[in-house]
Design an enzyme around this catalytic site. Structure first.
Site, PDB file in Angstrom:
ATOM      1  CB  VAL A 171       5.705   4.737  -0.949  1.00 20.58           C
ATOM      2  CG1 VAL A 171       5.373   5.939  -0.075  1.00 20.58           C
ATOM      3  CG2 VAL A 171       5.738   3.481  -0.098  1.00 20.58           C
ATOM      4  CE  LYS A 172      -0.522  10.253  -4.808  1.00 21.46           C
ATOM      5  NZ  LYS A 172      -1.507  10.601  -5.824  1.00 21.46           N
ATOM      6  CB  THR A 173       6.181  10.639  -0.881  1.00 16.81           C
ATOM      7  OG1 THR A 173       6.227  11.531   0.230  1.00 16.81           O
ATOM      8  CG2 THR A 173       7.519  10.689  -1.629  1.00 16.81           C
TER       9      THR A 173
END
Ligand code: 5RP
Length: 267
Positions: A171-173
Site C-alpha cells: 500500500v502506498k500512502t
C-alpha cells in the site's frame, strides 16, 4: 503467496533488507506533461541505475524505457480521468494480458476512499487483485487523497486498512503525524509517496521518518525529478532507505552530486 508472486514482490521490496526505493514517474496519466517529466526518457534514463523499481504507465514504459534496462516495473493500471475533472472516477485501464506481456513486477491502482467514486475504485481493486492472484502479479494500492480529505493518521489509516483487507499486497500512502499507527494497523507493507516538491532536506527528512516509522521505503517522484540534482536526490534517498544514512549524511550525498553536476556544466 505463490512462487511467481514472491519472486515479483522480491524485485520491488529487496529481500536483503526488506526495503524499497521506487521511482514514481506516472504523474502524466492525469496531469499531462508535469514539470520535470516533459520528456520522460531524458528524466528517467539517468535515474534508472539508482531505482529499485520504477512506477509508470504503459505508454511511457513502451516509448521511453529501454527494455534492456532490466528495471523492475510497477505498472500503473488505473486512470481515465484528468486534472480537469473528478479525479476519483478512475477505472482499470490495462488488461492483465498486457501487464503480463510487459513483464511487470507489480500493478498499481488508486483507491479514493471518501470520494465520489469510492466504491468504483474499491471494486476495481478487488478485480485487479483477482487477476493478480491468477497470474502471480502483486498489486500496489495507492491511497489517493480526495480534495476534501485530511492527510491524517485517521483517514490514511482507514484507507490503508481497507486496501489491505481487499487484498492489496503493498500500500502506498502519505507520511503523517502518528504514522506508526497507520503502519501498525495495516497488515501489509506500506511505502510512502513523496508528495509535492519541497526543499531537498525536507524530502530527505520525510524519507527518513517514513522508514523510521515502519514503511518499507518510498515511492518518490517530484522530489526527485524536480530537484536541481535528480541523481543526487535519488542517491541520497537510497542511502537513507538502504544504508541507514542520517538526513545529514544523505544531504551531503545530494550536495556533492549537485556540485559535480555544476562543475561539469561549467566545463
Ligand atoms: C500519483 C502517484 C504518484 O506516483 C505519487 O504521488 C508519487 O509521486 P510524488 O512523490 O511526486 O508524490 O501515485 O497518483
Amino acid at each position: 503467496m505463490d512462487w511467481g508472486m514472491q519472486n515479483r514482490f522480491a524485485r520491488i521490496v529487496k529481500p536483503a533488507d526488506g526495503r524499497a526505493v521506487m521511482l514514481a514517474v506516472d504523474h502524466g496519466y492525469f496531469l499531462g506533461p508535469t514539470s520535470g517529466l516533459e520528456e520522460p526518457r531524458k528524466t528517467i534514463e539517468p535515474l534508472l541505475p539508482y531505482a529499485d523499481s520504477i512506477m509508470l504507465t504503459r505508454g511511457v514504459l513502451r516509448s521511453s524505457v529501454d527494455p534492456a534496462a532490466n528495471v523492475p516495473i510497477v505498472l500503473r493500471v488505473s486512470g481515465g480521468t484528468s486534472i480537469l475533472k473528478e479525479l476519483s472516477n478512475e477505472e482499470i485501464t490495462v488488461s492483465i494480458e498486457d501487464a503480463v506481456r510487459l513483464n511487470v513486477s507489480a500493478m498499481a491502482l488508486s483507491i479514493f476512499v471518501g470520494s465520489e467514486f469510492e466504491k468504483q475504485t474499491l471494486v476495481s481493486l478487488t478485480r485487479l487483485v483477482d487477476e493478480g492472484v491468477k497470474y502471480g502479479i502483486p498489486v500496489l494500492a495507492v491511497t489517493a487523497v480526495g480534495k476534501d480529505m485530511a492527510r491524517d493518521a485517521r483517514y490514511l489509516g482507514l484507507a490503508c486498512r481497507i486496501a489491505a483487507e481487499l487484498g492489496a499486497d503493498l500500500v502506498k500512502t502519505y507520511y503523517c503525524e502518528e504514522f506508526e499507527s497507520v503502519v501498525q494497523s495495516c497488515p501489509v507493507p506500506i511505502i510512502v509517496a513523496g508528495g509535492k516538491k519541497t526543499p531537498e532536506k525536507e524530502a530527505l527528512e520525510l524519507a527518513f521518518n517514513s522508514v523510521a516509522g515502519g514503511a518499507v521505503g518510498v515511492d518518490m517522484g517530484r522530489n526527485i525529478f524536480q530537484s536541481d540534482s535528480p541523481v543526487g536526490m535519488i542517491r541520497a534517498v537510497g542511502a537513507i532507505v538502504h544504508d541507514k544514512a542520517s538526513v545529514e549524511e544523505a544531504y551531503r550525498i545530494y550536495e556533492s552530486a549537485k556540485g559535480a553536476k555544476a562543475r561539469r556544466a561549467a566545463g
